[in-house]
Each structure stands twice: as C-alpha cells, then as structure tokens.
Design an enzyme around this catalytic site. Structure first.
Site, PDB file in Angstrom:
ATOM      1  CE  LYS A  35      -2.139  -1.145   3.798  1.00 25.06           C
ATOM      2  NZ  LYS A  35      -1.478  -2.436   3.974  1.00 25.06           N
ATOM      3  CB  THR A  36       3.576   2.406   2.253  1.00 24.25           C
ATOM      4  OG1 THR A  36       2.720   2.240   3.386  1.00 24.25           O
ATOM      5  CG2 THR A  36       4.397   3.667   2.436  1.00 24.25           C
ATOM      6  CG  ASP A 223       0.278   4.802   4.196  1.00 26.72           C
ATOM      7  OD1 ASP A 223      -0.569   3.903   4.093  1.00 26.72           O
ATOM      8  OD2 ASP A 223       1.510   4.565   4.198  1.00 26.72           O
ATOM      9  CD  GLU A 224      -0.308   2.810   8.470  1.00 29.19           C
ATOM     10  OE1 GLU A 224      -1.252   2.104   8.867  1.00 29.19           O
ATOM     11  OE2 GLU A 224       0.858   2.360   8.299  1.00 29.19           O
ATOM     12  CD  GLN A 254      -1.583  -3.182   9.015  1.00 27.12           C
ATOM     13  OE1 GLN A 254      -0.599  -2.692   9.546  1.00 27.12           O
ATOM     14  NE2 GLN A 254      -1.660  -3.379   7.711  1.00 27.12           N
ATOM     15  NE  ARG A 612       3.824  -4.196  11.103  1.00 25.80           N
ATOM     16  CZ  ARG A 612       3.347  -3.735   9.952  1.00 25.80           C
ATOM     17  NH1 ARG A 612       3.987  -2.833   9.269  1.00 25.80           N
ATOM     18  NH2 ARG A 612       2.209  -4.195   9.458  1.00 25.80           N
TER      19      ARG A 612
HETATM   20  P1  ATP Z   1       1.653  -2.098   5.978  1.00 29.14           P
HETATM   21  O1  ATP Z   1       0.253  -2.606   5.933  1.00 29.14           O
HETATM   22  O2  ATP Z   1       2.451  -2.782   7.002  1.00 29.14           O
HETATM   23  O3  ATP Z   1       1.709  -0.618   6.037  1.00 29.14           O
HETATM   24  P2  ATP Z   1       2.053  -1.953   3.158  1.00 29.14           P
HETATM   25  O4  ATP Z   1       0.840  -2.583   2.550  1.00 29.14           O
HETATM   26  O5  ATP Z   1       2.100  -0.483   3.189  1.00 29.14           O
HETATM   27  O6  ATP Z   1       2.309  -2.559   4.596  1.00 29.14           O
HETATM   28  P3  ATP Z   1       4.632  -1.789   1.930  1.00 29.14           P
HETATM   29  O7  ATP Z   1       5.357  -1.349   3.146  1.00 29.14           O
HETATM   30  O8  ATP Z   1       4.352  -0.801   0.879  1.00 29.14           O
HETATM   31  O9  ATP Z   1       3.286  -2.533   2.377  1.00 29.14           O
HETATM   32  O10 ATP Z   1       5.360  -3.025   1.252  1.00 29.14           O
HETATM   33  C1  ATP Z   1       5.815  -4.116   2.013  1.00 29.14           C
HETATM   34  C2  ATP Z   1       7.139  -4.632   1.454  1.00 29.14           C
HETATM   35  O11 ATP Z   1       6.905  -5.259   0.217  1.00 29.14           O
HETATM   36  C3  ATP Z   1       8.123  -3.520   1.199  1.00 29.14           C
HETATM   37  O12 ATP Z   1       9.419  -3.984   1.481  1.00 29.14           O
HETATM   38  C4  ATP Z   1       7.964  -3.256  -0.293  1.00 29.14           C
HETATM   39  O13 ATP Z   1       9.125  -2.706  -0.858  1.00 29.14           O
HETATM   40  C5  ATP Z   1       7.688  -4.657  -0.821  1.00 29.14           C
HETATM   41  N1  ATP Z   1       6.864  -4.663  -2.055  1.00 29.14           N
HETATM   42  C6  ATP Z   1       5.643  -4.139  -2.225  1.00 29.14           C
HETATM   43  N2  ATP Z   1       5.199  -4.354  -3.484  1.00 29.14           N
HETATM   44  C7  ATP Z   1       6.174  -5.025  -4.131  1.00 29.14           C
HETATM   45  C8  ATP Z   1       6.314  -5.550  -5.461  1.00 29.14           C
HETATM   46  N3  ATP Z   1       5.368  -5.410  -6.384  1.00 29.14           N
HETATM   47  N4  ATP Z   1       7.455  -6.197  -5.754  1.00 29.14           N
HETATM   48  C9  ATP Z   1       8.428  -6.354  -4.827  1.00 29.14           C
HETATM   49  N5  ATP Z   1       8.358  -5.898  -3.571  1.00 29.14           N
HETATM   50  C10 ATP Z   1       7.237  -5.229  -3.212  1.00 29.14           C
HETATM   51 MG    MG Z   2       2.235   0.855   4.805  1.00 29.46          MG
END
Ligand code: ATP
Ligand code: MG
Length: 652
Positions: A35-36, A223-224, A254, A612
């Site tokens: 997402k981020t 975000d969040e 979350q 995490r």
């Molecule tokens: P959270 O819910 O904990 O906030 P999130 O959904 O925001 O998590 P991110 O932090 O954006 O997730 O991504 C999680 C990990 O996965 C990061 O290390 C990111 O670089 C990696 N990632 C996300 N998408 C891809 C992708 N398409 N290919 C490779 N790595 C990815």
């Molecule tokens: Mg995130």
C-alpha cells in the site's frame, strides 16, 4: 530515470492504482501488500508522467517515523527534492503548518505554543484545584479524556453543539472544559487535538483559505487511513473539495487507535461521500515468509468485525516462528539478548531487528540485558525506563536519602508529592543557600530553625525535614532488605498517592507497572548484592543504576536494535522481530479481557506485530511475573499464541 521503470516494480493491481485516472481511489488491503509502495509510486507517477508540480502533492500519514520512511522512499526514486516542494506530513504536522501561517484567522497568537500530554495534565490539575473541585471525582486525567473526546467529535464543534440537556455532573465537566479553553486561549496554548480542530475550523470558516489549499493540493494521498478520527476525516473531506484527486490507503485489520477516537467506519463514509471511487484490493504480500503470513491470517480470522481479505505470498516458507516459554521475565530478556548476539555474529545489521512489546515498562529488562551483552539499542517513540517521571521521582528520593547534598534531587522532591512548599519558599531557600554557600538541604534547616519562613510553608518545610530525617535513620539502621527499604520509602513519601487520585487515567496502570518494575528489579538485585562491600545496599543499587543505565544514549549508535511498543511499529518492517510478553493480561491487556471489541483491537495489534516481520519472528512469554515487586504470579500464555497454526511454530 525511465518513468515507466517505476511500473516494472509493481504488480498489475498496484499498477492499476498508481496509474489510475480516477479522481478518487481507495486501496484497501492487508499488511505488507505494498500500500505504501503504491502511494509512493503514485507520487512519482503524478510528477513524472502526469507532470504535476511537486507542490501540488501532499501525502499524509500517522507518525513522524512513517513520514520520514515515505520521504526516503520518494527520494530514492526521484532524487532529493527541494525541502518545501512536496508535503509529506502527519495530520498534526500539517495542522501546525497551516496554523502558523494563518494564525490571525485561527485566532491564535503568532508564537502559540503546543501543549504536550504532560503539560496538558499539569495545567488541568492546577485548574481543577483552583476551581475547588473534588480531585477524586474530577481528576485531571478524566478531564483530559473528556476534553479530547469532545475535540475529536464533529458534533461537539460549533455550530453543531447548540442545545444539549446536561445533568449536574456534565455541567461541571463543561465548566472545566470552558475554563481550560479560556486559559489556553489567554496563554496561547494549543494541545494536539486542538491543533486538528483549529485547522479544520479554519478551513471551514474561511472559504478563501480553503480554496487556496484546495487549489494547491490537487493531489492528496493518505496512508494508514484506518486510524483517522472524525475531525481528521471531516478536514480531509473539506480539503479534497470537488476537483482534487484523492488516494486513500488503509487496512481495517490494522486499526489500532479505536481508543483514541479512530473510526474504521470512515472507509464506509468515504465510499458514501465521494462518488466514482475506484477500489483496488491488493492481496499479494511481499514482506513476509509464507509461514509468517499464514500465522497472521489465521490469527486475524478470529475477529468478527472485519472486511474479509485473502492475503497470499509467493515467498518460501522460511523459518518457523520460534516460541519461547521463559521461566521468568529475566530469562525471557536473556533469551532475546542471546538471539541478538547470535544474529549480530551471523548477519551483522542490528537495525534490521526489532523487539516489540505491549507496554512501555516491558522495555526495562530488555534494556538491562542488551546493555549487559553490549548490544546497542534504540527506543523509538517512548521514553527509556529511567527517564520516566515516576521512576525519576523515586530515584531522586533514594539519592537524596543517601546524600542530602544532592541539590538536583532536592529540587525534584521538595514538592513532590505536593506538600504546599511553593515556588517562593524554594526561591528563598535557594537565596539563603547561595548567600551562605550551603546545600539546599542545609539552607532548609537554617531557614526552618531561624523561622525565616512563616505560616503554612513553614509547617510544610518542617514536616519535610522530619520525613527525610526519619527515613535516613530508618535506612541507616534497618534490617530491611533492599526492596523492602524501597517499598518503605515509596509508601512513607506517598509517591503512589500522586497517581491514586487518577485511577481511571489511561496512564495510571502503566505508572504503577513501572513502579512495580523498579521494585522487582531491586528485589533481583538483592540476591546478587555483594555483602562483602561495606556500603549501604541502597547506595550500591543507585551506583549500579547510574553506571549501567543513566545517561546511556542510544543516539550514539547508528546500528542498533529497535525497541518499541506495538503501536509505534505500525507501517514499519524488520528482518527479524521479537514480540515479548505474550501473556493473558499483558497482551491482550487486562482491560480488554472483558470486552469483545477491545479484544478484537488487541488482536489487530498482534496482527500488526506479526506482519512487521520479513524473515524471522520469535514470540515469547514468561511463566511467572512479579506483581507489586514481590508476589510471584503464575501467568497463562496469551490466547494469541494458541491461535497461531501449530505447524508454523517451533518450540525453543
Ligand atoms: P503495511 O500494511 O504494514 O503498512 P504496506 O501494505 O504499506 O504494509 P509496503 O510497506 O508498501 O506494504 O510493502 C511491504 C514490502 O513489500 C516492502 O518492502 C515493499 O518494498 C515490498 N513490495 C511491495 N510491493 C512489491 C512488489 N510489487 N514487488 C516487490 N516488492 C514489493
Ligand atoms: Mg504501509
């Protein structure tokens, strides 16, 4: 850079969200699904492909740490930008920035000051006292809770709150609230919730200001989102106007700030309030091994109140989740520290490791073990154990009883707890001390004996002198063990009673736990005491603390294990994660045990903790724990341990 290379690093769904031409986009998905990453890549896309000026973009998140991670990720993609170009901020940071610019319209003085949590409590205490109210019934913490809830609710912001039937008690709370507002307004003080509220009202009441920001922030990304409260949501709605592009990113699983007024229903509201929303659901997790993800999915499935998602990964199984049942909390801390020693030998990078806990007090033993093992650590978003007020107060008393020349300790304890020795009395004692080259204690004796101070303060000072004299005598001649001495001092001085008036305060339990933790620590120290050294045990204990803990600055290390509460860990990721203290009553916490919705919030917090971890997760609990520093209580493992699939676990 090749603009389209941005897309190469994204899956189809992520690309859809990043490149969408829709005005309103909602990305809702589980942890670690990118997402981020989507949000960050959309910022890049908007600039490089859509040719939006960086200043047209604002990204909002929840913690300063998350904001700085986001800034780093943007910079790593398109290089360093001018500081003010794109705004990446927390809601509070944004509110502060707007109010600094529009302080006149916000009806604030130019140099308004922000009241932090501690300042707010102190101010309310004085206020309640000055209103001659019963401090047991109308405690500062309850007042703060009342005020914060009011400020977080749109219905309580004029013109909505026109006529409400109020009973007598409610009238008193209103009076406190009104007086608090008057003082803040008079003194140019703004608390955290007020920051948000004022920024919202500013935009609501000044269409020209609102229009300026609507025209500036053409692209708003949040975000969040699951942790927004009513005021944040309403403000966001105003800012996003009719023509702005809005990307909302979040995960209902979350949502961990319900207790602070966050509302998961804001997802539903968003879909109702904004038309033509493109919903993108991301289901591939890129962060964790399949074992960690399986455990997280199994756990969160136990919650009823959730939007169901199916999170999967292509990652290998990786390591099993280690489960350690410690005989006591010291054993648990030693286990974590030993694992970190091994990790350092094999992998090196300590900042890829995090130790997460439910309550701040739990960091103390971990800190002690890490110091012993010479493993650098950093506490994020919380105070180090010995920096906490209640601990500093106790230590100041202990130090002063051992050494009455300690003026710093004197200044801390002279009116803690409040014994009616005010500022002017202390100033007078200080003046005599300076004139006659005396310690503050000797000056107090002089001032008291010579009857330089009269009335109430004179009686209070005399009582203080008698108290310290009797404690000194007691400690010098005692047969009590070290921890009994400390308990005796805490009781005689009435240090717990400072907080007893506010039993319902959210921080009450934490403070009591911290005090108990210090007593428990002294009890353990008792056993290792060197009886051959002819120094009072209390003095030995104080030297031990000074040498081992105080003044220890983790900032000196760039590579350090990250210690933080589970709440502070939101949005972050670490190669190796330890979650400690998985015991019923600790995590899930005691208060949640009787409420389904609170328990579900605790489970979401556990879900945040598990997710995490990228490669290795270790969870631990202790079979026993000292309560009140002496009672060794047998603990049950947390239900969350039993909710994890057995085939994901390995018992250490
Ligand atoms: P959270 O819910 O904990 O906030 P999130 O959904 O925001 O998590 P991110 O932090 O954006 O997730 O991504 C999680 C990990 O996965 C990061 O290390 C990111 O670089 C990696 N990632 C996300 N998408 C891809 C992708 N398409 N290919 C490779 N790595 C990815
Ligand atoms: Mg995130």
């Amino acid at each position: 850079m090749n603009v389209y290379s941005v897309l190469d690093t994204l899956n189809d769904k992520q690309q859809e969200a990043v490149t969408s031409n829709d005005k309103n986009i909602l990305v809702v998905s589980g942890a670690g699904s990118g997402k981020t990453r989507v949000l960050v890549n959309r910022i890049v896309w908007l600039q490089l492909v859509k040719k939006y000026a960086p200043s047209s973009i604002i990204a909002i998140t929840f913690t300063n740490k998350a904001a700085s991670v986001m800034r780093d990720r943007v910079q790593s993609l398109i290089g360093i930008q001018k500081k003010n170009d794109i705004w990446i901020s927390t809601f509070h940071g944004l509110a502060n920035r707007l109010l600094r610019v529009h302080y006149v319209d916000a009806n604030l003085p130019k140099d308004f000051q922000i009241l932090d949590h501690g300042d707010q409590i102190r101010l309310l205490k004085q206020l309640i006292r000055s209103l001659n109210l019963n401090e047991n019934k109308y405690s500062a913490h309850r007042a703060m809770h009342y005020i914060n809830i009011k400020k977080n609710r749109i219905s309580d912001i004029p013109p909505h709150n026109i006529n409400i039937n109020r009973d007598a008690i409610e009238m008193v709370w209103c009076q406190i609230y009104q007086s608090y507002k008057d003082i803040c307004n008079r003194s140019g003080l703004v608390d955290f919730n007020e920051l948000l509220k004022r920024a919202y009202i500013l935009c609501l009441n000044y269409p020209n200001i609102l229009r300026y920001y609507q025209q500036r922030f053409i692209n708003i990304l949040v975000d969040e989102f699951q942790d927004t409260n009513q005021v944040q949501y309403a403000w966001l709605r105003l800012l996003s106007g009719n023509n702005n592009n809005l990307m909302i990113v979040g995960d209902d699983d979350q949502s961990i700030y319900g207790w602070r007024g966050a509302q998961v229903e804001n997802f539903r509201r968003f879909l109702e309030d904004f038309s033509h929303v493109r919903i993108v659901i991301l289901e591939q997790n890129y962060r964790s091994t399949s074992t960690i993800l399986k455990a997280a999915n199994a756990l969160i499935c136990k919650n009823n109140m959730r939007l169901k998602k199916n999170l999967w990964t292509l990652e290998d199984k990786g390591n099993a989740i280690s489960v350690y049942c410690a005989v006591n909390v010291a054993d648990e801390a030693l286990f974590v520290a030993n694992n970190l020693v091994n990790w350092r030998e094999r992998h090196g990078d300590l900042n890829k490791c995090a130790v997460l806990y439910r309550n701040n007090f739990q960091s103390r033993l971990i800190e002690e073990m890490l110091l012993k093992k010479k493993i650098p650590y950093q506490i994020y978003g919380g105070m180090q154990f010995f920096e906490r007020k209640e601990i500093k107060d106790i230590l100041a008393y202990l130090k002063f009883i051992v050494n009455q020349s300690n003026d710093t300790a004197y200044m801390r304890i002279i009116n803690t707890p409040n014994r009616g020795i005010g500022q002017s009395t202390v100033e007078m004692i200080n003046t005599y001390a300076n004139l006659n080259h005396l310690s503050l204690w000797n000056s107090s004796l002089y001032v008291s004996n010579k009857k330089i101070i009269k009335g109430g303060p004179a009686i209070a000072l005399k009582k203080f002198i008698t108290l310290i004299d009797s404690l000194k005598k007691q400690i010098l001649t005692t047969t009590l063990s070290l921890h009994e001495q400390i308990c005796y001092i805490i009781k005689s001085v009435g240090l717990r009673s400072i907080y007893d008036k506010n039993i319902s305060a959210p921080t009450y339990r934490e403070r009591m736990q911290n005090i108990e933790e210090l007593i428990a620590m002294s009890k353990q120290y008792d056993d290792s005491l060197e009886s051959t050294i002819n120094i009072n045990p209390l003095q030995q204990f104080l030297s031990y603390i000074s040498v081992e803990f105080e003044g220890h600055s983790s900032d000196a290390y760039s590579d350090a294990v990250q210690l933080m509460t589970l709440h502070s860990a939101k949005g972050l990721e670490f190669s190796q994660v330890f979650i400690i203290g998985l015991e019923e009553g600790i995590f899930p916490n005691y208060i949640s045990l009787t409420s389904q919705s609170l328990l579900e919030e605790e489970r979401r917090l556990m879900y945040v903790g598990i997710t995490r971890a990228m490669h290795k997760l270790t969870i631990s609990y202790s079979e026993t724990r000292y309560i009140y520093g002496k009672e060794r209580v047998v603990q049950s493992p947390s239900r969350f341990v039993n909710e994890l699939p057995i085939d994901c676990l390995e018992i250490c």
